[in-house]
Scaffold this motif. Structure first.
Motif, PDB file in Angstrom:
ATOM      1  N   HIS A 339       0.839  -1.083  -0.028  1.00 38.85           N
ATOM      2  CA  HIS A 339      -0.048  -0.158  -0.393  1.00 38.85           C
ATOM      3  C   HIS A 339       0.909   1.653  -0.274  1.00 38.85           C
ATOM      4  O   HIS A 339       1.683   1.596   1.193  1.00 38.85           O
ATOM      5  N   GLY A 344      -1.601   8.012  -7.321  1.00 38.40           N
ATOM      6  CA  GLY A 344      -2.460   6.829  -7.818  1.00 38.40           C
ATOM      7  C   GLY A 344      -1.862   6.003  -9.161  1.00 38.40           C
ATOM      8  O   GLY A 344      -3.125   5.753  -9.748  1.00 38.40           O
ATOM      9  N   GLU A 370      -4.673  -1.820  -7.852  1.00 41.78           N
ATOM     10  CA  GLU A 370      -6.175  -0.917  -8.107  1.00 41.78           C
ATOM     11  C   GLU A 370      -5.552   0.395  -7.771  1.00 41.78           C
ATOM     12  O   GLU A 370      -4.516   0.488  -6.197  1.00 41.78           O
ATOM     13  N   SER A 371      -5.516   1.650  -8.299  1.00 42.31           N
ATOM     14  CA  SER A 371      -5.635   2.715  -7.771  1.00 42.31           C
ATOM     15  C   SER A 371      -6.550   3.820  -7.526  1.00 42.31           C
ATOM     16  O   SER A 371      -6.811   3.651  -8.324  1.00 42.31           O
ATOM     17  N   GLN A 372      -6.658   4.842  -6.932  1.00 41.21           N
ATOM     18  CA  GLN A 372      -7.074   6.606  -7.314  1.00 41.21           C
ATOM     19  C   GLN A 372      -6.061   7.765  -6.829  1.00 41.21           C
ATOM     20  O   GLN A 372      -5.665   7.963  -5.943  1.00 41.21           O
ATOM     21  N   LEU A 373      -6.879   7.905  -7.920  1.00 36.08           N
ATOM     22  CA  LEU A 373      -5.920   9.398  -8.325  1.00 36.08           C
ATOM     23  C   LEU A 373      -5.834  10.583  -6.769  1.00 36.08           C
ATOM     24  O   LEU A 373      -6.563  10.519  -6.735  1.00 36.08           O
ATOM     25  N   LYS A 375      -4.460   9.407  -3.677  1.00 35.90           N
ATOM     26  CA  LYS A 375      -4.965   8.806  -2.509  1.00 35.90           C
ATOM     27  C   LYS A 375      -4.225   7.516  -2.914  1.00 35.90           C
ATOM     28  O   LYS A 375      -4.065   6.799  -2.105  1.00 35.90           O
ATOM     29  N   SER A 377      -2.186   3.756  -4.232  1.00 37.83           N
ATOM     30  CA  SER A 377      -2.276   2.865  -5.520  1.00 37.83           C
ATOM     31  C   SER A 377      -2.430   1.343  -3.852  1.00 37.83           C
ATOM     32  O   SER A 377      -1.546   1.174  -2.818  1.00 37.83           O
TER      33      SER A 377
END
Length: 546
Positions: A339, A344, A370-373, A375, A377
Protein backbone atom coordinates in the motif's frame (compact mmCIF):
# COMPACT_ATOMS: atom_id res chain seq x y z
CA UNK A 1 -9.34 -4.53 -52.01
CA UNK A 2 -10.05 -6.68 -48.95
CA UNK A 3 -6.87 -8.72 -49.31
CA UNK A 4 -4.51 -6.20 -50.88
CA UNK A 5 -4.70 -3.45 -48.26
CA UNK A 6 -1.94 -3.23 -45.65
CA UNK A 7 -3.85 -1.19 -43.07
CA UNK A 8 -7.02 -2.99 -41.98
CA UNK A 9 -8.83 0.11 -40.68
CA UNK A 10 -8.14 2.01 -43.90
CA UNK A 11 -9.23 -1.03 -45.94
CA UNK A 12 -12.52 -1.33 -44.04
CA UNK A 13 -13.17 2.39 -44.46
CA UNK A 14 -12.76 2.11 -48.24
CA UNK A 15 -14.90 -1.05 -48.42
CA UNK A 16 -17.91 0.48 -46.65
CA UNK A 17 -17.84 3.43 -49.07
CA UNK A 18 -18.18 0.99 -51.99
CA UNK A 19 -20.90 -0.96 -50.18
CA UNK A 20 -22.81 2.28 -49.76
CA UNK A 21 -22.82 2.70 -53.57
CA UNK A 22 -24.03 -0.89 -54.14
CA UNK A 23 -26.56 -1.01 -51.32
CA UNK A 24 -28.10 2.46 -50.97
CA UNK A 25 -28.05 3.62 -47.36
CA UNK A 26 -27.46 6.81 -45.46
CA UNK A 27 -25.12 5.34 -42.83
CA UNK A 28 -22.83 2.31 -42.71
CA UNK A 29 -20.32 1.39 -40.02
CA UNK A 30 -18.26 -1.45 -38.53
CA UNK A 31 -18.08 -2.14 -34.77
CA UNK A 32 -15.63 -4.54 -33.10
CA UNK A 33 -16.26 -6.38 -29.85
CA UNK A 34 -12.67 -7.67 -29.85
CA UNK A 35 -9.37 -5.85 -30.47
CA UNK A 36 -8.93 -5.04 -34.15
CA UNK A 37 -5.17 -5.43 -33.81
CA UNK A 38 -2.80 -6.17 -30.95
CA UNK A 39 -2.54 -2.45 -30.27
CA UNK A 40 -6.22 -1.44 -30.24
CA UNK A 41 -8.96 -1.80 -27.66
CA UNK A 42 -12.24 -3.67 -28.04
CA UNK A 43 -15.85 -2.45 -28.23
CA UNK A 44 -14.90 0.34 -30.61
CA UNK A 45 -16.18 1.95 -33.78
CA UNK A 46 -13.73 0.81 -36.45
CA UNK A 47 -15.06 2.47 -39.61
CA UNK A 48 -17.94 4.84 -40.43
CA UNK A 49 -19.34 6.32 -43.65
CA UNK A 50 -22.36 8.58 -44.02
CA UNK A 51 -23.91 9.76 -47.33
CA UNK A 52 -27.27 11.41 -46.96
CA UNK A 53 -27.44 12.27 -50.69
CA UNK A 54 -27.20 8.64 -51.84
CA UNK A 55 -30.61 7.51 -50.60
CA UNK A 56 -33.21 6.05 -52.95
CA UNK A 57 -36.67 7.28 -51.96
CA UNK A 58 -38.83 4.72 -50.21
CA UNK A 59 -41.46 4.94 -52.98
CA UNK A 60 -38.94 3.72 -55.58
CA UNK A 61 -37.82 0.84 -53.41
CA UNK A 62 -41.37 -0.44 -53.17
CA UNK A 63 -41.53 -0.93 -56.95
CA UNK A 64 -39.16 -3.94 -56.81
CA UNK A 65 -40.82 -7.30 -57.52
CA UNK A 66 -39.15 -8.90 -54.48
CA UNK A 67 -40.85 -6.45 -52.15
CA UNK A 68 -43.79 -7.51 -50.09
CA UNK A 69 -45.87 -5.40 -47.73
CA UNK A 70 -44.32 -3.98 -44.61
CA UNK A 71 -46.14 -6.39 -42.33
CA UNK A 72 -44.89 -9.39 -44.29
CA UNK A 73 -41.39 -7.95 -44.46
CA UNK A 74 -41.35 -7.52 -40.69
CA UNK A 75 -42.51 -11.12 -40.25
CA UNK A 76 -39.82 -12.36 -42.66
CA UNK A 77 -37.13 -10.45 -40.76
CA UNK A 78 -38.13 -12.00 -37.47
CA UNK A 79 -38.15 -15.50 -39.00
CA UNK A 80 -34.75 -14.89 -40.57
CA UNK A 81 -33.36 -13.73 -37.27
CA UNK A 82 -34.59 -16.85 -35.51
CA UNK A 83 -33.01 -19.13 -38.11
CA UNK A 84 -29.73 -17.27 -38.39
CA UNK A 85 -28.56 -15.15 -35.46
CA UNK A 86 -25.89 -13.59 -37.69
CA UNK A 87 -28.49 -11.37 -39.41
CA UNK A 88 -30.86 -8.86 -37.83
CA UNK A 89 -33.39 -6.61 -39.59
CA UNK A 90 -35.19 -3.86 -37.69
CA UNK A 91 -37.50 -1.72 -39.83
CA UNK A 92 -38.12 1.00 -37.30
CA UNK A 93 -35.68 1.28 -34.39
CA UNK A 94 -34.22 4.21 -32.49
CA UNK A 95 -30.54 5.07 -33.08
CA UNK A 96 -28.93 6.83 -30.11
CA UNK A 97 -26.02 8.14 -32.24
CA UNK A 98 -28.22 10.03 -34.70
CA UNK A 99 -31.11 10.57 -32.25
CA UNK A 100 -33.73 9.35 -34.73
CA UNK A 101 -35.51 6.21 -35.89
CA UNK A 102 -33.95 4.15 -38.69
CA UNK A 103 -34.35 0.93 -40.62
CA UNK A 104 -31.29 -1.15 -39.75
CA UNK A 105 -29.63 -4.21 -41.27
CA UNK A 106 -26.97 -5.90 -39.09
CA UNK A 107 -24.71 -8.78 -40.08
CA UNK A 108 -22.28 -10.39 -37.67
CA UNK A 109 -18.55 -10.67 -38.45
CA UNK A 110 -17.18 -13.96 -37.12
CA UNK A 111 -13.65 -15.32 -36.60
CA UNK A 112 -13.15 -18.96 -35.61
CA UNK A 113 -16.87 -19.34 -34.87
CA UNK A 114 -16.87 -16.47 -32.38
CA UNK A 115 -18.22 -12.97 -32.83
CA UNK A 116 -15.59 -10.35 -33.74
CA UNK A 117 -18.03 -7.50 -34.45
CA UNK A 118 -20.81 -6.30 -36.74
CA UNK A 119 -21.36 -4.39 -39.97
CA UNK A 120 -24.48 -2.20 -39.78
CA UNK A 121 -26.44 -0.28 -42.46
CA UNK A 122 -29.07 2.42 -41.83
CA UNK A 123 -31.89 3.64 -44.07
CA UNK A 124 -34.87 5.84 -43.40
CA UNK A 125 -37.39 4.30 -40.99
CA UNK A 126 -39.70 1.65 -42.51
CA UNK A 127 -37.39 1.22 -45.52
CA UNK A 128 -37.11 -2.42 -46.47
CA UNK A 129 -34.12 -4.64 -47.33
CA UNK A 130 -34.23 -6.92 -50.36
CA UNK A 131 -33.29 -10.58 -50.10
CA UNK A 132 -30.60 -10.03 -52.68
CA UNK A 133 -29.17 -7.09 -50.68
CA UNK A 134 -28.99 -9.17 -47.51
CA UNK A 135 -27.32 -12.07 -49.31
CA UNK A 136 -24.80 -9.78 -50.99
CA UNK A 137 -23.86 -8.08 -47.70
CA UNK A 138 -23.51 -11.47 -46.06
CA UNK A 139 -21.08 -12.62 -48.77
CA UNK A 140 -19.04 -9.44 -48.37
CA UNK A 141 -19.03 -9.80 -44.58
CA UNK A 142 -17.71 -13.38 -44.91
CA UNK A 143 -14.78 -12.09 -46.96
CA UNK A 144 -14.17 -9.28 -44.45
CA UNK A 145 -14.13 -11.82 -41.60
CA UNK A 146 -11.53 -13.90 -43.43
CA UNK A 147 -9.43 -10.80 -44.08
CA UNK A 148 -9.52 -9.75 -40.41
CA UNK A 149 -8.50 -13.24 -39.32
CA UNK A 150 -5.66 -13.32 -41.87
CA UNK A 151 -4.28 -9.89 -40.93
CA UNK A 152 -4.56 -10.58 -37.17
CA UNK A 153 -2.70 -13.85 -37.61
CA UNK A 154 0.01 -12.11 -39.65
CA UNK A 155 0.42 -9.45 -36.95
CA UNK A 156 0.71 -12.06 -34.19
CA UNK A 157 3.38 -13.94 -36.15
CA UNK A 158 5.26 -10.70 -36.71
CA UNK A 159 5.12 -9.92 -32.98
CA UNK A 160 6.55 -13.36 -32.15
CA UNK A 161 9.38 -12.86 -34.65
CA UNK A 162 10.18 -9.49 -33.07
CA UNK A 163 10.20 -11.03 -29.57
CA UNK A 164 12.56 -13.82 -30.60
CA UNK A 165 14.90 -11.33 -32.29
CA UNK A 166 14.69 -9.03 -29.25
CA UNK A 167 15.76 -11.85 -26.97
CA UNK A 168 18.74 -12.64 -29.20
CA UNK A 169 19.78 -8.98 -29.24
CA UNK A 170 19.28 -8.71 -25.46
CA UNK A 171 21.53 -11.73 -24.87
CA UNK A 172 24.23 -10.15 -27.01
CA UNK A 173 23.75 -6.83 -25.21
CA UNK A 174 24.10 -8.52 -21.83
CA UNK A 175 27.42 -10.04 -22.82
CA UNK A 176 28.66 -6.69 -24.11
CA UNK A 177 27.46 -4.75 -21.07
CA UNK A 178 29.06 -7.15 -18.63
CA UNK A 179 32.30 -7.07 -20.60
CA UNK A 180 32.38 -3.26 -20.72
CA UNK A 181 31.42 -2.85 -17.06
CA UNK A 182 33.92 -5.52 -16.00
CA UNK A 183 31.21 -6.96 -13.80
CA UNK A 184 33.09 -10.22 -13.37
CA UNK A 185 36.20 -8.33 -12.31
CA UNK A 186 34.18 -6.42 -9.70
CA UNK A 187 32.74 -9.62 -8.24
CA UNK A 188 36.18 -11.19 -8.22
CA UNK A 189 37.67 -8.18 -6.46
CA UNK A 190 34.94 -8.19 -3.81
CA UNK A 191 35.52 -11.87 -3.03
CA UNK A 192 39.14 -11.05 -2.05
CA UNK A 193 37.84 -9.18 1.01
CA UNK A 194 35.84 -12.15 2.35
CA UNK A 195 38.71 -13.25 4.56
CA UNK A 196 40.13 -9.77 5.29
CA UNK A 197 39.83 -7.78 8.51
CA UNK A 198 37.86 -4.65 7.71
CA UNK A 199 36.47 -1.75 9.69
CA UNK A 200 32.71 -1.20 9.78
CA UNK A 201 32.98 1.68 7.28
CA UNK A 202 35.01 -0.49 4.90
CA UNK A 203 32.45 -3.28 5.21
CA UNK A 204 29.70 -0.80 4.38
CA UNK A 205 31.57 0.35 1.27
CA UNK A 206 32.09 -3.25 0.12
CA UNK A 207 28.38 -3.96 0.64
CA UNK A 208 27.47 -0.90 -1.42
CA UNK A 209 29.71 -2.10 -4.26
CA UNK A 210 28.19 -5.57 -4.01
CA UNK A 211 24.60 -4.27 -4.08
CA UNK A 212 25.33 -1.87 -6.94
CA UNK A 213 27.01 -4.60 -8.96
CA UNK A 214 24.07 -6.95 -8.40
CA UNK A 215 21.65 -4.16 -9.28
CA UNK A 216 23.37 -3.53 -12.64
CA UNK A 217 23.18 -7.22 -13.43
CA UNK A 218 19.50 -7.37 -12.38
CA UNK A 219 18.66 -4.54 -14.81
CA UNK A 220 20.26 -6.46 -17.67
CA UNK A 221 18.47 -9.64 -16.61
CA UNK A 222 15.15 -7.77 -16.53
CA UNK A 223 15.58 -6.93 -20.23
CA UNK A 224 15.94 -10.65 -20.89
CA UNK A 225 13.03 -11.57 -18.63
CA UNK A 226 10.62 -9.30 -20.52
CA UNK A 227 11.34 -11.06 -23.79
CA UNK A 228 11.36 -14.51 -22.20
CA UNK A 229 8.00 -13.95 -20.53
CA UNK A 230 6.46 -12.69 -23.76
CA UNK A 231 7.46 -15.85 -25.61
CA UNK A 232 6.66 -18.09 -22.60
CA UNK A 233 10.25 -19.24 -22.09
CA UNK A 234 10.74 -18.35 -18.43
CA UNK A 235 10.87 -21.16 -15.87
CA UNK A 236 10.80 -21.16 -12.07
CA UNK A 237 13.77 -22.59 -10.15
CA UNK A 238 12.85 -23.55 -6.59
CA UNK A 239 15.27 -23.57 -3.67
CA UNK A 240 15.14 -23.25 0.12
CA UNK A 241 15.80 -19.75 1.46
CA UNK A 242 15.26 -17.43 4.43
CA UNK A 243 12.03 -15.60 3.61
CA UNK A 244 12.45 -12.62 5.95
CA UNK A 245 16.04 -12.14 4.82
CA UNK A 246 14.83 -11.90 1.21
CA UNK A 247 12.36 -9.13 2.04
CA UNK A 248 14.91 -7.19 4.05
CA UNK A 249 17.49 -7.29 1.25
CA UNK A 250 15.00 -6.05 -1.33
CA UNK A 251 13.89 -3.20 0.92
CA UNK A 252 17.49 -2.19 1.69
CA UNK A 253 18.02 -1.43 -2.00
CA UNK A 254 15.65 1.54 -1.66
CA UNK A 255 17.09 3.16 1.49
CA UNK A 256 18.58 6.12 -0.37
CA UNK A 257 15.38 6.75 -2.32
CA UNK A 258 13.16 6.83 0.77
CA UNK A 259 15.67 8.97 2.64
CA UNK A 260 15.79 11.54 -0.17
CA UNK A 261 11.99 11.66 -0.37
CA UNK A 262 11.58 11.47 3.44
CA UNK A 263 8.93 8.77 3.25
CA UNK A 264 8.47 5.78 5.55
CA UNK A 265 9.07 2.36 4.00
CA UNK A 266 7.55 -0.18 6.40
CA UNK A 267 7.71 -3.98 6.46
CA UNK A 268 4.88 -5.51 8.48
CA UNK A 269 5.83 -9.18 8.64
CA UNK A 270 3.63 -11.77 10.34
CA UNK A 271 6.33 -13.44 12.45
CA UNK A 272 3.73 -15.34 14.49
CA UNK A 273 2.53 -17.47 11.59
CA UNK A 274 5.10 -17.28 8.80
CA UNK A 275 7.76 -19.98 8.38
CA UNK A 276 11.38 -18.93 8.67
CA UNK A 277 12.46 -20.94 5.63
CA UNK A 278 10.41 -21.74 2.54
CA UNK A 279 10.97 -23.45 -0.78
CA UNK A 280 10.13 -21.43 -3.88
CA UNK A 281 11.86 -19.34 -6.56
CA UNK A 282 13.59 -16.51 -4.62
CA UNK A 283 14.84 -14.65 -7.73
CA UNK A 284 11.38 -14.34 -9.29
CA UNK A 285 9.87 -13.28 -5.96
CA UNK A 286 12.56 -10.60 -5.58
CA UNK A 287 11.88 -9.32 -9.11
CA UNK A 288 8.17 -8.83 -8.40
CA UNK A 289 8.87 -7.06 -5.08
CA UNK A 290 11.55 -4.87 -6.63
CA UNK A 291 9.28 -3.76 -9.47
CA UNK A 292 6.32 -2.94 -7.20
CA UNK A 293 8.48 -0.95 -4.77
CA UNK A 294 10.11 0.91 -7.65
CA UNK A 295 6.68 1.88 -8.95
CA UNK A 296 5.41 3.02 -5.54
CA UNK A 297 8.52 5.02 -4.66
CA UNK A 298 8.43 6.84 -7.99
CA UNK A 299 4.87 8.09 -7.43
CA UNK A 300 4.97 8.61 -3.65
CA UNK A 301 6.22 12.00 -2.46
CA UNK A 302 5.12 11.90 1.19
CA UNK A 303 3.89 9.71 4.04
CA UNK A 304 4.40 5.96 3.65
CA UNK A 305 4.75 2.72 1.71
CA UNK A 306 3.77 -0.42 3.63
CA UNK A 307 4.56 -4.02 2.68
CA UNK A 308 2.39 -6.59 4.48
CA UNK A 309 3.52 -10.23 4.43
CA UNK A 310 1.32 -13.01 5.81
CA UNK A 311 0.40 -16.65 5.23
CA UNK A 312 -2.85 -17.59 3.55
CA UNK A 313 -4.70 -20.89 3.44
CA UNK A 314 -6.44 -21.58 0.17
CA UNK A 315 -8.75 -24.41 -0.78
CA UNK A 316 -7.72 -26.47 -3.80
CA UNK A 317 -10.03 -28.99 -5.39
CA UNK A 318 -8.38 -32.34 -5.97
CA UNK A 319 -10.18 -33.91 -8.91
CA UNK A 320 -7.53 -36.33 -10.14
CA UNK A 321 -9.80 -39.34 -9.82
CA UNK A 322 -13.18 -37.98 -10.80
CA UNK A 323 -15.42 -34.98 -10.36
CA UNK A 324 -17.75 -36.95 -8.12
CA UNK A 325 -15.00 -37.89 -5.67
CA UNK A 326 -13.25 -34.51 -5.67
CA UNK A 327 -12.33 -33.01 -2.33
CA UNK A 328 -10.98 -29.67 -1.15
CA UNK A 329 -7.53 -29.63 0.39
CA UNK A 330 -5.80 -26.74 2.13
CA UNK A 331 -2.55 -25.36 0.85
CA UNK A 332 -0.42 -22.55 2.24
CA UNK A 333 0.66 -19.61 0.12
CA UNK A 334 2.14 -16.20 0.84
CA UNK A 335 -0.10 -13.15 0.73
CA UNK A 336 1.92 -10.02 -0.06
CA UNK A 337 0.27 -6.59 -0.06
CA UNK A 338 1.82 -3.23 -0.88
CA UNK A 339 0.00 0.00 0.00
CA UNK A 340 1.34 3.46 -0.82
CA UNK A 341 0.14 7.03 -0.36
CA UNK A 342 1.29 8.19 -3.79
CA UNK A 343 -0.66 10.00 -6.50
CA UNK A 344 -2.35 6.82 -7.68
CA UNK A 345 -0.40 6.36 -10.91
CA UNK A 346 0.90 2.98 -12.01
CA UNK A 347 3.89 2.76 -14.30
CA UNK A 348 5.61 0.05 -16.33
CA UNK A 349 9.02 0.31 -14.69
CA UNK A 350 11.64 -2.38 -14.57
CA UNK A 351 9.79 -5.59 -15.32
CA UNK A 352 6.54 -3.66 -15.57
CA UNK A 353 3.31 -4.39 -13.74
CA UNK A 354 2.10 -6.67 -16.53
CA UNK A 355 5.34 -8.65 -16.33
CA UNK A 356 4.89 -8.92 -12.54
CA UNK A 357 1.46 -10.39 -13.14
CA UNK A 358 2.93 -12.90 -15.61
CA UNK A 359 5.56 -14.02 -13.09
CA UNK A 360 2.95 -14.43 -10.34
CA UNK A 361 0.63 -16.31 -12.71
CA UNK A 362 3.51 -18.59 -13.74
CA UNK A 363 3.94 -19.38 -10.04
CA UNK A 364 0.23 -20.23 -9.86
CA UNK A 365 -0.80 -17.16 -7.83
CA UNK A 366 -3.15 -14.20 -8.28
CA UNK A 367 -2.12 -10.59 -8.91
CA UNK A 368 -4.35 -7.54 -8.46
CA UNK A 369 -3.77 -3.79 -8.54
CA UNK A 370 -6.02 -0.86 -7.78
CA UNK A 371 -5.36 2.84 -7.54
CA UNK A 372 -7.14 6.10 -6.93
CA UNK A 373 -5.72 9.35 -8.22
CA UNK A 374 -4.45 11.43 -5.34
CA UNK A 375 -4.99 8.66 -2.78
CA UNK A 376 -2.43 6.03 -3.66
CA UNK A 377 -2.20 2.50 -5.02
CA UNK A 378 -2.65 -0.99 -3.64
CA UNK A 379 -1.09 -4.13 -5.02
CA UNK A 380 -1.52 -7.64 -3.71
CA UNK A 381 -0.54 -11.05 -4.92
CA UNK A 382 -0.39 -14.61 -3.69
CA UNK A 383 2.80 -16.64 -4.02
CA UNK A 384 2.72 -20.42 -3.88
CA UNK A 385 5.33 -22.12 -1.71
CA UNK A 386 6.36 -25.68 -0.93
CA UNK A 387 4.68 -26.50 2.38
CA UNK A 388 6.81 -29.56 3.08
CA UNK A 389 9.29 -27.45 5.06
CA UNK A 390 6.72 -26.09 7.51
CA UNK A 391 7.26 -28.84 10.09
CA UNK A 392 10.85 -29.80 9.50
CA UNK A 393 13.96 -28.80 11.41
CA UNK A 394 14.21 -25.41 9.66
CA UNK A 395 10.91 -24.23 11.11
CA UNK A 396 10.96 -24.98 14.79
CA UNK A 397 8.65 -22.95 17.05
CA UNK A 398 11.58 -20.77 18.12
CA UNK A 399 12.25 -19.45 14.61
CA UNK A 400 11.12 -15.93 15.49
CA UNK A 401 11.83 -15.68 19.22
CA UNK A 402 13.40 -12.53 20.66
CA UNK A 403 16.46 -12.72 22.98
CA UNK A 404 15.27 -14.12 26.32
CA UNK A 405 16.37 -11.16 28.43
CA UNK A 406 14.08 -8.85 26.40
CA UNK A 407 10.92 -10.80 27.23
CA UNK A 408 10.59 -9.25 30.69
CA UNK A 409 11.43 -5.70 29.62
CA UNK A 410 8.99 -2.80 29.46
CA UNK A 411 9.18 -0.93 26.17
CA UNK A 412 7.79 2.38 24.93
CA UNK A 413 7.52 3.15 21.19
CA UNK A 414 7.11 6.77 20.02
CA UNK A 415 6.48 7.04 16.29
CA UNK A 416 4.15 9.42 14.39
CA UNK A 417 3.26 6.89 11.66
CA UNK A 418 0.59 4.40 12.72
CA UNK A 419 1.66 1.71 10.22
CA UNK A 420 5.21 1.83 11.60
CA UNK A 421 3.96 1.58 15.20
CA UNK A 422 1.82 -1.42 14.28
CA UNK A 423 4.77 -3.20 12.64
CA UNK A 424 7.04 -2.63 15.66
CA UNK A 425 4.30 -3.77 18.04
CA UNK A 426 3.96 -6.97 16.04
CA UNK A 427 7.70 -7.65 16.30
CA UNK A 428 7.65 -6.96 20.06
CA UNK A 429 4.38 -8.76 20.80
CA UNK A 430 6.11 -11.40 22.95
CA UNK A 431 7.55 -8.77 25.30
CA UNK A 432 5.91 -8.40 28.75
CA UNK A 433 4.82 -4.77 28.33
CA UNK A 434 4.85 -2.60 25.19
CA UNK A 435 3.09 0.75 24.72
CA UNK A 436 3.03 2.96 21.65
CA UNK A 437 2.19 6.64 21.10
CA UNK A 438 2.28 8.96 18.12
CA UNK A 439 3.89 11.93 19.92
CA UNK A 440 6.64 12.27 22.56
CA UNK A 441 4.37 14.35 24.79
CA UNK A 442 1.92 11.46 25.16
CA UNK A 443 4.73 9.11 26.11
CA UNK A 444 6.10 11.55 28.69
CA UNK A 445 2.63 11.98 30.18
CA UNK A 446 2.25 8.21 30.55
CA UNK A 447 5.58 8.03 32.40
CA UNK A 448 4.58 10.90 34.72
CA UNK A 449 1.23 9.30 35.53
CA UNK A 450 2.93 6.04 36.44
CA UNK A 451 5.50 7.81 38.63
CA UNK A 452 2.78 9.61 40.56
CA UNK A 453 0.91 6.36 41.21
CA UNK A 454 3.79 3.96 41.92
CA UNK A 455 6.81 6.19 42.46
CA UNK A 456 8.77 4.03 40.05
CA UNK A 457 9.97 4.12 36.41
CA UNK A 458 7.61 2.38 34.01
CA UNK A 459 9.90 1.63 31.03
CA UNK A 460 13.32 0.05 30.47
CA UNK A 461 13.63 0.82 26.72
CA UNK A 462 12.26 3.71 24.67
CA UNK A 463 12.18 3.75 20.84
CA UNK A 464 11.88 7.30 19.42
CA UNK A 465 11.52 8.22 15.74
CA UNK A 466 13.95 11.04 15.02
CA UNK A 467 13.56 13.43 12.07
CA UNK A 468 15.23 16.71 11.21
CA UNK A 469 11.90 18.45 11.78
CA UNK A 470 11.37 17.09 15.34
CA UNK A 471 14.97 17.02 16.64
CA UNK A 472 14.38 19.91 19.07
CA UNK A 473 11.29 18.24 20.53
CA UNK A 474 13.13 14.92 20.84
CA UNK A 475 16.06 16.63 22.60
CA UNK A 476 13.66 18.11 25.12
CA UNK A 477 12.04 14.70 25.69
CA UNK A 478 15.47 13.13 26.06
CA UNK A 479 16.33 15.50 28.92
CA UNK A 480 12.97 14.84 30.62
CA UNK A 481 13.45 11.07 30.37
CA UNK A 482 16.87 11.31 32.01
CA UNK A 483 15.49 13.46 34.81
CA UNK A 484 12.67 11.01 35.52
CA UNK A 485 15.01 8.02 35.51
CA UNK A 486 15.80 8.81 39.15
CA UNK A 487 16.03 5.23 40.33
CA UNK A 488 19.03 4.36 38.22
CA UNK A 489 17.01 2.16 35.95
CA UNK A 490 19.67 2.77 33.29
CA UNK A 491 17.01 3.62 30.72
CA UNK A 492 17.99 2.66 27.15
CA UNK A 493 16.89 5.13 24.46
CA UNK A 494 16.95 3.88 20.86
CA UNK A 495 16.70 6.48 18.10
CA UNK A 496 14.96 5.34 14.91
CA UNK A 497 16.52 7.25 12.00
CA UNK A 498 16.53 7.01 8.22
CA UNK A 499 19.32 4.99 6.64
CA UNK A 500 22.09 7.07 5.13
CA UNK A 501 24.32 9.96 6.07
CA UNK A 502 21.55 12.38 7.06
CA UNK A 503 20.04 10.02 9.62
CA UNK A 504 23.44 9.05 11.04
CA UNK A 505 24.55 12.67 11.50
CA UNK A 506 21.23 13.57 13.09
CA UNK A 507 21.53 10.75 15.64
CA UNK A 508 25.19 11.47 16.41
CA UNK A 509 24.41 15.12 17.22
CA UNK A 510 21.85 14.12 19.84
CA UNK A 511 23.97 11.31 21.25
CA UNK A 512 26.84 13.73 21.81
CA UNK A 513 24.57 15.80 24.08
CA UNK A 514 23.34 12.86 26.14
CA UNK A 515 25.23 11.00 28.84
CA UNK A 516 22.99 7.95 29.17
CA UNK A 517 22.59 4.67 27.32
CA UNK A 518 21.71 5.39 23.70
CA UNK A 519 21.57 3.26 20.56
CA UNK A 520 20.53 3.76 16.92
CA UNK A 521 18.39 1.59 14.66
CA UNK A 522 17.81 2.42 11.01
CA UNK A 523 14.45 2.26 9.25
CA UNK A 524 12.89 0.30 7.77
CA UNK A 525 12.41 -1.46 11.11
CA UNK A 526 12.36 -5.24 10.79
CA UNK A 527 12.31 -8.11 13.26
CA UNK A 528 15.85 -9.05 12.31
CA UNK A 529 17.19 -5.51 12.92
CA UNK A 530 15.52 -5.34 16.33
CA UNK A 531 16.82 -8.74 17.47
CA UNK A 532 20.33 -8.04 16.17
CA UNK A 533 20.49 -4.67 17.93
CA UNK A 534 19.12 -5.96 21.25
CA UNK A 535 21.39 -9.02 21.15
CA UNK A 536 24.46 -6.85 20.54
CA UNK A 537 23.48 -4.51 23.36
CA UNK A 538 23.10 -7.49 25.70
CA UNK A 539 26.52 -8.84 24.70
CA UNK A 540 28.12 -5.41 25.29
CA UNK A 541 26.54 -5.20 28.75
CA UNK A 542 27.88 -8.63 29.68
CA UNK A 543 31.38 -7.69 28.46
CA UNK A 544 31.34 -4.47 30.48
CA UNK A 545 30.35 -6.35 33.64
CA UNK A 546 33.08 -8.89 33.05
Amino acid sequence: MIYSGHDLIETLSNIIKLICNILPCNRIFVISCKPLTLNTSNNSLVALYENLENIIPIAELFQDKEIINLHSQSTYSQTLLNNDSEIEVLLNTYCADTCKNVSMLTIELKINDSCWGWIKLHRSPNSIWLNSEIELLQQISNQISLAIFYKTLMEENLEKEIQIKAETIANEAKTQILANASHGAIIGLISIFDFSTLTNNQKDMINIIQHTSDFVLSIVNEILNITKLDVHQITLVNSTFDLLDLFEKVIEQFTKDVENKQIELILNYDIENLPRYIKSDPERLKQVLFCLLLNSIKFTEADEIVVYVSIKLQKIIDDKESNTHSQAVKKECLLIELHDTGNGHQDSIGLGLSICKNIVTTNGGEFKAESQLGKGSKFWFTWNIDSSLLNNRFNSPISYILPSYIMLKRILVIHPVESARNAILRYLKMVKKVDAFDTPSKGIQEIKNYLELYNHSIYDIVFIRLYEKNKDEVMKVLLELREMDMYGNDLLIIFIVSSGNKGTILAENLISKDGGRVAVIYSSITWQKITTLLSNLRDDAVKNKT
